[in-house]
Design an enzyme around this catalytic site. Sequence first.
Site: not given
Length: 458
Positions: A43, A205, A334, A350
């Site tokens: 990732g 979203e 994460d 970021q």
Amino acid sequence: MTEMLQDIRRRPPEVARPQEGERSTAESASDVGRKRVVIVGGGFAGIAAARALRRCDADIVLIDQRNHHIFQPLLYQVATAVLSPSEIAGPIRQLAKRQKNVIVMLAEVTGVDLKSRSVDASCPGVGLRKIQFDYLVVATGTRPSYFGHDEFAKYAPGLKTLSDAEAIRAKILSAYEIADATDDESERTRQMTFVLVGAGATGVELAASMAQLAAVTLRGQFRRIDPARSSIIVIEGGKRILPTFAEKLAKRAARRLTKLGVKIMTGVKVEKVDQDGVVADGKRIPSATVLWTAGVAPSPLVRMLGAKTDRAGRALVGPFMNVQDVPGVFVVGDASSVIRDGRPVPGVAQAAIQQGRYVGRLISRNLKGRQPKHPFRYFDKGNMAVVGKNFAILESGHLRMSGFVPWLVWVFLHIMALPQLQNRLRVQTQWLWSYYTGQRSSRLIPELPKAGAREPGS
């Protein structure tokens, strides 16, 4: 952001199936005079770490169970038919074309042995392989968390992978097809009711994009239903939506969602999810499409490291993103929990990129016998969320904006951050087409087996 290229076999005996007399991947990298850095996860954090190691005198083994890197901030647009999967993803294997010290492995890491300093990697068609490491970087990201109710997963898929996005897209589009075909009014209402559990950036979203899909893209394409009359409900257990944003911006986003026809329910706990819908605060909401955009949990690999974890299960790392008392082992992205200046570092792209880059440079310095310059410091470039066409919110330090200008900034930044030039060109073209026509080109439902049809060979 994530230049990726194809694999080369600089050291075939180290990564390919060992033949008689060849080295196994379990042999120590020091046996051939070079250190080995194993990165688990392709990732944002894993790719950033690998790229930061491009000039170091070591072999980098990048392992991921998928062969592609996903630009996750746009995953919701695949789920709502705006973009196709190939437009937001790129093959990890391309990383090795320019970076000669990288080997890419398609495998799932199923175990870590800190004593022998090796990982177990299950390779499709090959089996279990042991890979020795001198440095280990765990960048495995997160998966949906159902807060102890894993039985919800069957009925409320999360949105973390391309497969998730394609399944959600098929689920949404199929709901309208079924609603148009049925004569049962209650079933038609259930099919046209969509429930999203969780009102963070992903939930907001996704809800806004679904509302515009129903009101604009699908308008006039059905004879028996009006998609614009869909009921889209966002359920949030907290007091407000977008808890990571300033309350003022969250209220503006809420007003925008309401204007799009989305119903917001805050301070409401989901008690049950099944094939008929959800039960929230004792009330049944019939729905054929329930989507989970609430919590996340780290990969099980974190627990194998024996590191201390926070309540969410993320590794509590040291100031250098290191696992305490385990030299040469780091957790980034994460899967890690980092507190800087009294505040947790957010689980956003970021932050993952900065952490991966920092650890890559730290290892590179360590290989040269140098000490790290300073502990990890997170530079917050701001936070953004888009709420449908022409509206976004932006928060950066004391700057707080909403409306069309932040939306333009969001569009530019996301196009430039895509992994490859071809992704940028395709997304730009598709967004322009969708902006002016309202149409979405990826409205595909995978073909299902016909009722009563036999599988081949049965």
